[in-house]
Design an enzyme around this catalytic site. Structure first.
Site, PDB file in Angstrom:
ATOM      1  N   SER A 149      -4.372  14.605  25.352  1.00 31.57           N
ATOM      2  CA  SER A 149      -3.677  13.880  26.428  1.00 31.57           C
ATOM      3  C   SER A 149      -4.082  12.421  26.353  1.00 31.57           C
ATOM      4  CB  SER A 149      -4.089  14.447  27.785  1.00 31.57           C
ATOM      5  OG  SER A 149      -3.597  13.634  28.829  1.00 31.57           O
ATOM      6  N   TYR A 164     -10.778  17.104  33.704  1.00 30.66           N
ATOM      7  CA  TYR A 164      -9.624  17.098  32.797  1.00 30.66           C
ATOM      8  C   TYR A 164      -9.792  15.999  31.751  1.00 30.66           C
ATOM      9  CZ  TYR A 164      -4.712  17.094  31.283  1.00 30.66           C
ATOM     10  OH  TYR A 164      -3.550  17.158  30.526  1.00 30.66           O
ATOM     11  N   LYS A 168     -10.160  16.555  27.641  1.00 25.13           N
ATOM     12  CA  LYS A 168      -9.196  16.059  26.654  1.00 25.13           C
ATOM     13  C   LYS A 168      -9.858  15.090  25.658  1.00 25.13           C
ATOM     14  CE  LYS A 168      -5.646  18.450  28.006  1.00 25.13           C
ATOM     15  NZ  LYS A 168      -5.009  19.445  27.120  1.00 25.13           N
TER      16      LYS A 168
HETATM   17  P1  NDP Z   1       1.886  24.085  32.372  1.00 27.85           P
HETATM   18  O1  NDP Z   1       0.963  24.272  33.528  1.00 27.85           O
HETATM   19  O2  NDP Z   1       3.355  23.991  32.648  1.00 27.85           O
HETATM   20  O3  NDP Z   1       1.662  25.273  31.321  1.00 27.85           O
HETATM   21  C1  NDP Z   1       0.370  25.634  30.913  1.00 27.85           C
HETATM   22  C2  NDP Z   1       0.447  26.911  30.103  1.00 27.85           C
HETATM   23  O4  NDP Z   1      -0.885  27.266  29.704  1.00 27.85           O
HETATM   24  C3  NDP Z   1       1.011  28.080  30.878  1.00 27.85           C
HETATM   25  O5  NDP Z   1       1.929  28.761  30.045  1.00 27.85           O
HETATM   26  C4  NDP Z   1      -0.198  28.969  31.142  1.00 27.85           C
HETATM   27  O6  NDP Z   1       0.184  30.332  31.167  1.00 27.85           O
HETATM   28  C5  NDP Z   1      -1.074  28.661  29.916  1.00 27.85           C
HETATM   29  N1  NDP Z   1      -2.503  28.919  30.147  1.00 27.85           N
HETATM   30  C6  NDP Z   1      -3.314  28.349  31.068  1.00 27.85           C
HETATM   31  N2  NDP Z   1      -4.547  28.877  30.979  1.00 27.85           N
HETATM   32  C7  NDP Z   1      -4.522  29.779  29.959  1.00 27.85           C
HETATM   33  C8  NDP Z   1      -5.485  30.636  29.383  1.00 27.85           C
HETATM   34  N3  NDP Z   1      -6.743  30.695  29.826  1.00 27.85           N
HETATM   35  N4  NDP Z   1      -5.101  31.416  28.339  1.00 27.85           N
HETATM   36  C9  NDP Z   1      -3.840  31.401  27.873  1.00 27.85           C
HETATM   37  N5  NDP Z   1      -2.877  30.603  28.381  1.00 27.85           N
HETATM   38  C10 NDP Z   1      -3.219  29.811  29.430  1.00 27.85           C
HETATM   39  O7  NDP Z   1       1.361  22.829  31.576  1.00 27.85           O
HETATM   40  P2  NDP Z   1       2.127  21.721  30.690  1.00 27.85           P
HETATM   41  O8  NDP Z   1       3.207  22.371  29.926  1.00 27.85           O
HETATM   42  O9  NDP Z   1       2.429  20.581  31.540  1.00 27.85           O
HETATM   43  O10 NDP Z   1       0.936  21.295  29.717  1.00 27.85           O
HETATM   44  C11 NDP Z   1       0.733  21.871  28.444  1.00 27.85           C
HETATM   45  C12 NDP Z   1      -0.392  21.116  27.754  1.00 27.85           C
HETATM   46  O11 NDP Z   1      -0.057  19.741  27.654  1.00 27.85           O
HETATM   47  C13 NDP Z   1      -1.733  21.189  28.478  1.00 27.85           C
HETATM   48  O12 NDP Z   1      -2.778  21.273  27.540  1.00 27.85           O
HETATM   49  C14 NDP Z   1      -1.784  19.868  29.210  1.00 27.85           C
HETATM   50  O13 NDP Z   1      -3.104  19.465  29.492  1.00 27.85           O
HETATM   51  C15 NDP Z   1      -1.111  18.951  28.195  1.00 27.85           C
HETATM   52  N6  NDP Z   1      -0.559  17.738  28.754  1.00 27.85           N
HETATM   53  C16 NDP Z   1       0.375  17.795  29.764  1.00 27.85           C
HETATM   54  C17 NDP Z   1       0.889  16.629  30.288  1.00 27.85           C
HETATM   55  C18 NDP Z   1       1.901  16.635  31.383  1.00 27.85           C
HETATM   56  O14 NDP Z   1       2.180  15.555  31.935  1.00 27.85           O
HETATM   57  N7  NDP Z   1       2.513  17.765  31.724  1.00 27.85           N
HETATM   58  C19 NDP Z   1       0.445  15.317  29.798  1.00 27.85           C
HETATM   59  C20 NDP Z   1      -0.524  15.376  28.723  1.00 27.85           C
HETATM   60  C21 NDP Z   1      -0.998  16.554  28.233  1.00 27.85           C
HETATM   61  P3  NDP Z   1      -0.566  31.453  32.055  1.00 27.85           P
HETATM   62  O15 NDP Z   1      -0.915  30.805  33.363  1.00 27.85           O
HETATM   63  O16 NDP Z   1       0.414  32.556  32.105  1.00 27.85           O
HETATM   64  O17 NDP Z   1      -1.780  31.823  31.258  1.00 27.85           O
END
Ligand code: NDP
Length: 260
Positions: A149, A164, A168
């Protein structure tokens, strides 16, 4: 002019790709785009990714939904075994699962700090390690992409999110370290650092307070967040053989957010 030149350059045809957290948000879009580029997809999440699998299958692609928690070594190993059983190998790992809390250092409990580090950093480490184990066993020239990120580079404002940001920053340096560790094995390890991307994590009122959205708005040089699709060209390139000399890199895709 050579026919199919671009297709050949970026094709993921015949590759097996794992996308963690591919049930929604950025991970869902990455999984769909990798499938469109020819890869067979496996998704890890805790609550299932049926919607993503249906999307991919409706376009003629292959995808499997695996319940796996990235913080749990045994669960990750079992998930990777399932991928090898289904596709015979693993070529691509997209470490995308992540969580974010907006709490200041006194408000956040140590348990919350640990959970954030555990999912965002240790989880990516476990998936990289177990993915690399299988790639090395099978002699696969693999590609891993760790979603970091812009928060690993700068301190976002006005929210407080030390856990967070630290997680990252850790992902970025872990990526460089593993790139060196596995260079001789033919496994490339890169990071992608997005700025704000419009997903539930960044726009859903269940996750983000409206005052925060209003405070972020004037900070975007391009006057908007990214669409998840706008990360995928770089990700497909990093997965493809045309990025054969790219490892240990961190590609920032933030619409110049981190420049000012
Ligand atoms: P979301 O919250 O929409 O999705 C996160 C996903 O991670 C979900 O599918 C969740 O599924 C899964 N997840 C969380 N914990 C676990 C775990 N322990 N094991 C397996 N799966 C897990 O997040 P985003 O799509 O927004 O973000 C995706 C990535 O991008 C992250 O790493 C985030 O930090 C990064 N990012 C996002 C930004 C943004 O603005 N959105 C900006 C910069 C980076 P479930 O809960 O079913 O396990």
């Amino acid at each position: 002019m050579k026919q199919n030149y671009l297709q050949d350059l970026f094709s993921l045809s015949g590759k097996a790709a794992l996308v963690t957290g591919g049930g929604r948000g950025i991970g869902q879009v990455i999984a769909r785009e990798l499938a469109r580029a020819g890869a067979d997809i496996a998704i890890f999440s805790r609550s299932g990714a049926a919607e993503t699998v249906n999307l991919i299958e409706s376009e003629g692609g292959k995808a499997i939904d695996i319940i796996a928690d990235v913080t749990d070594e045994a669960s990750v190993k079992a998930g990777i075994d399932k991928i090898v059983e289904t596709y015979g190998k693993l070529d691509i790992v997209i470490n995308n699962a992540g969580v974010c809390y907006h709490k200041d250092a006194f408000e956040a409990s140590v348990a919350e700090w640990r959970e954030c580090l555990d999912i965002n950093l240790t989880g990516e480490y476990i998936v990289c390690r177990e993915g690399a184990r299988v790639m090395i066993e099978k002699g696969t020239q693999g590609s891993m992409i760790n979603i970091a990120s812009i928060s690993g580079h700068i301190v976002n404002i006005p929210q407080r999110q030390a856990a967070y940001n630290a997680s990252k920053a850790g992902v970025i340096h872990m990526t460089k370290s593993l790139a060196i560790e596995w260079a001789d094995k033919g496994i490339r390890v890169n990071a992608v650092s997005p700025g704000y991307v419009a997903t539930p994590m960044s726009i859903d009122p269940d996750f983000v307070e409206p005052e925060l959205l209003a405070a972020w708005d004037p900070l975007f040089p391009l006057h908007r967040m990214a669409k998840p699709e706008e990360l995928c060209g770089a990700i497909i390139w990093l997965c493809s053989e045309s990025a054969g000399y790219t490892t240990g890199a961190d590609i920032i895709i933030d619409g110049a957010y981190g420049v000012i």
